[in-house]
Every structure is written in structure tokens, then in C-alpha cells.
Design a protein around this motif. Structure first.
Motif, PDB file in Angstrom:
ATOM      1  N   PRO A 167      -6.488  -0.835  -1.799  1.00  0.00           N
ATOM      2  CA  PRO A 167      -4.988  -1.140  -1.070  1.00  0.00           C
ATOM      3  C   PRO A 167      -5.427  -2.222   0.327  1.00  0.00           C
ATOM      4  N   ALA A 208      -0.913   5.074   3.535  1.00  0.00           N
ATOM      5  CA  ALA A 208      -1.855   4.203   4.065  1.00  0.00           C
ATOM      6  C   ALA A 208      -1.283   3.096   5.135  1.00  0.00           C
ATOM      7  N   ARG A 209      -0.074   2.826   4.983  1.00  0.00           N
ATOM      8  CA  ARG A 209       0.793   2.083   6.047  1.00  0.00           C
ATOM      9  C   ARG A 209       0.482   2.646   7.272  1.00  0.00           C
ATOM     10  N   THR A 217      -1.594  -5.658  -7.452  1.00  0.00           N
ATOM     11  CA  THR A 217      -1.123  -4.260  -7.149  1.00  0.00           C
ATOM     12  C   THR A 217      -0.716  -3.487  -8.368  1.00  0.00           C
ATOM     13  N   ALA A 239       0.825  -1.196   0.015  1.00  0.00           N
ATOM     14  CA  ALA A 239       0.045   0.106   0.237  1.00  0.00           C
ATOM     15  C   ALA A 239       0.923   1.255  -0.188  1.00  0.00           C
TER      16      ALA A 239
END
Length: 253
Positions: free
Chosen positions: A206, A28-29, A248, A24
């Protein structure tokens, strides 16, 4: 109480979701790692003790963390509670969904086998709510909630079937572990997953990649339910990584 500690915890304890988070975007992480670490801690809580009362207390501790953070107060000092609480106070994570995940985990305290309806409710409450929490935190609109829960159920079912031999050994398997019963579960998961895949998802994709391998495992379980009972449903790590890389690059899940 750092983001890095959460990432390390997930890497050790939940490598599949670690790969999802690493695939991601960096922003986002910052949400996914604390959320996945929270899920890991809650999922472990009923298993680290044989005393039901102690397991209840561990789960209640996490409920209190969520409630305290939702009220705007800092949670107790803890490597996961700190980052998680910050995200709750920022409005990035819905406390009601997190509380539902903790509540659903109470079923793990009971060493009792599942009937199909009970299993579906359990998996929607755990894997389904986790997938929704992560997708919503990335901006997926609430109108897609039901479809995300469906994808989460399918992903949870695929993981649960992989773990069935170990679960059955603790009395937490299926009431009916016949081959037709396992095949019916896999067929149900595939049907639900197909419905979810018809939805056009947006910024939550994601997070949805946590369900990217569900179809592969469920199809295998449907074709060879005996592999479920014998613990032969797993994939090599390189195959999992390759699948995640493929979806992805495609921008799909």
C-alpha cells in the motif's frame, strides 16, 4: 495534535500521497498520514524563508522532534509532531530514517543546480527514505530496503522532473539541462524502477503505490524531454486516480 489534522494537511499540500493513504487499509492510514504530513512540513522548511540560518533552524527543530520522541519523551505541542512522536515511541517509525530525510532536505537551502550523482543522492535521501519509512512501518521486511529505495528514487525523480521548470527558476535545476541529459535521467529512473519491480513485496505494497505513476512520467520524459523543460509532464487528476484504483484492485503497485 490529531491524526485528522495530519490527514487534512496532506490533503491540502500533497494530494498524490493523500490518495495513496486513502487507498490503504484504515490501520495503515494511521501511520501514513502523520508520516506524509511530517514529510510535507520538512520539505517546506527550506522554502518558507530566504534566510539560510532560519531554514537550518526549522530543519533542526524537526530533528529535535525525532530525537526527543526516540528518547521516549513527548515532542513539543504541534499538529504533526504529536502524532509523529507517538508513532516513533511505539516503534512504528525508525528515527534514523526520519532524521535522514530531514538531513537530505538541507540541500534545498542551497540555490545550486544538481549534477546527476548529486540528484540521485538527494532523491534517495528524500523520496527514497520516505518510501522506505512508510513501507517498513506497514511491515515490509528490511531485506527489501534497497529495492524500496530504488522505487522511491524513481518516484522522486518523476516528481522532480515535473517540477523542473520551477526549480530551475530558483537556481535548483540541473547543471546540464540539455535534452540528452534529461533523457538520460529518465532512462536511469526507468532502469531502476524495473529492477525494483522484480522484487516480491509484501505488507508494504500500500505504501509502494506512491510510486505507481513513476513509470508513466519517466517514459514520457524519455520520449519527449522537451516536455520536461516546458512543464508539460503532468497528468489529469482523473488519470492519476484511475491508475491508483487499478493497481489497488489488482493488489499491486
Amino acid at each position: 495534535m490529531t491524526f485528522e489534522a495530519c490527514a487534512a494537511l496532506v490533503e491540502r499540500g500533497d494530494p498524490d500521497r493523500f490518495r495513496v493513504a486513502m487507498a490503504a487499509p484504515p490501520t495503515a492510514r494511521r501511520v501514513l498520514f502523520p508520516l506524509f504530513a511530517f514529510n510535507l512540513e520538512v520539505a517546506r522548511a527550506p522554502w518558507v524563508t530566504r534566510e539560510p540560518m532560519l531554514a537550518e533552524m526549522r530543519l533542526q527543530w524537526w530533528r529535535d522532534v525525532v530525537e526527543t520522541s526516540a528518547a521516549g519523551d513527548p515532542p513539543p505541542a504541534h499538529e504533526v509532531a504529536g502524532p509523529l512522536g507517538a508513532l516513533i515511541r511505539e516503534g512504528r517509525l525508525d528515527p534514523a530514517t526520519l532524521d535522514a530525510i530531514v538531513q537530505a532536505r538541507r540541500r534545498d537551502i542551497e540555490a545550486e543546480p544538481f549534477r546527476p550523482d548529486d540528484l540521485r543522492a538527494y532523491l534517495e535521501g528524500t523520496a527514497g527514505n520516505l518510501l522506505w519509512a512508510s513501507a517498513a512501518a506497514l511491515g515490509e521486511p528490511s531485506v527489501h530496503r534497497d529495492a524500496v529505495l530504488q522505487a522511491g528514487y524513481a518516484a522522486g525523480l518523476s516528481a522532480w522532473l515535473q517540477a523542473l521548470p520551477e526549480l530551475a527558476a530558483t537556481g535548483r535545476g540541473l547543471v546540464d539541462e540539455s535534452l540528452p541529459a534529461i533523457r538520460a535521467l529518465a532512462e536511469d529512473g526507468l532502469s531502476v524502477l524495473a529492477q525494483a519491480r522484480r522484487m516480491r513485496f509484501g505488507p508494504g505494497i500500500p505504501a509502494l503505490r506512491a510510486a505507481s505513476l513513476a513509470g508513466t512520467f519517466l517514459f514520457r520524459a524519455k520520449r519527449d524531454p522537451e516536455a520536461v523543460l516546458e512543464g508539460r509532464l503532468s497528468l489529469a487528476e482523473v488519470a492519476k486516480s484511475s491508475r491508483l484504483l487499478w493497481v489497488t484492485l489488482k493488489g499491486s503497485w
